[in-house]
Design a protein around this motif. Structure first.
Motif: not given
Ligand SMILES: Cc1cc2nc3c(=O)[nH]c(=O)nc-3n(C[C@H](O)[C@H](O)[C@H](O)COP(=O)(O)O)c2cc1C
Length: 216
Positions: A207-210, A212, A214
């Motif tokens: 999520a949002e960046e590598y 992290k 989801i």
């Protein structure tokens, strides 16, 4: 038709397996046509549609194709094998003009069309990874065909186990054609393969960046 009732897309996705063996049940032309038409509706960058498909149904050609595909029996057993290719030269040989003609018919603004005539050849002739560009488009159309076949009640087997040069020779492909994958379509013979499972979302989705996770 394999089944009178079409499956929903969700059912087709959930129930699809890479079919290990086919029974030779014929694929009626009207269903083959729907499968091909579905794939040809796939999206592509600039709507350039660089895919090409060869449909192999004759026993003789299936036998030859099997020999070019590491002797995989399902190539010969399937009712039809769709050989999915990308044409590296399509855009130079009329595809661009045809795309613009169709686009204008559908309401493409004139200034877009004028810009596209310059921008698209620029983009494609300088593409940093042209095989990747071809491949991504061919596989969208291929996958759409695979899922349409499953919706219609058929079983499918995607295949990368083939020798490019031998397949090109069997099918008499132009030099600009890259063979991307084979799609065998028919009806399952015997029992289906085991379900191999899929990685957990935590391994493959961020999520949002590598890195992290989801949270869904
Ligand atoms: C692009 C692609 C190429 C594949 N090539 C082969 C192949 O040459 N031979 C084969 O037996 N299976 C092939 N498979 C099937 C995979 O092994 C199969 O999809 C995977 O094990 C997961 O099983 P499932 O599709 O039944 O869930 C291929 C699948 C894909 C998507």
């Amino acid at each position: 038709m394999a089944n009178v009732m079409e499956k929903t897309l969700s059912q087709a996705i959930a129930q699809r397996r890479a079919t290990p063996s086919f029974d030779g049940f014929p694929l009626p032309e009207k269903d083959l046509k729907r499968i091909l038409e579905a794939g040809l509706q796939a999206p592509s960058g600039y709507n350039m549609q660089p895919w090409r498909f060869l449909v192999v149904r004759s026993e003789e050609q299936k036998r030859r194709l099997r020999a070019a595909s590491f002797n995989q029996a399902k190539v010969e057993e399937a009712s039809a094998v769709i050989v999915a290719c990308g044409d590296a030269d399509g855009w130079r040989n009329g595809d661009l003009e045809e795309m613009l003609r169709l686009g204008r018919e559908g309401g493409m603004p004139e200034n877009y069309s004028e810009m596209a005539k310059i921008n698209i050849p620029n983009y494609l002739s300088n593409h940093p990874n042209f095989p990747m560009w071809l491949n991504r488009h061919v596989m969208i159309a291929f996958t759409t065909m695979m899922l349409m076949a499953e919706v219609l009640g058929y079983d499918t087997a995607p295949m990368e186990g083939f020798e490019q040069e031998r397949v090109s020779e069997v099918l008499k492909l132009p030099l600009s054609y890259h063979v991307v994958a084979l799609l065998a379509i028919g009806r399952l013979k015997g029992s289906d393969k085991f379900y191999g499972g899929r990685f957990n979302m935590a391994r493959t989705v961020f999520a949002e960046e590598y890195g992290k996770p989801i949270k869904l």
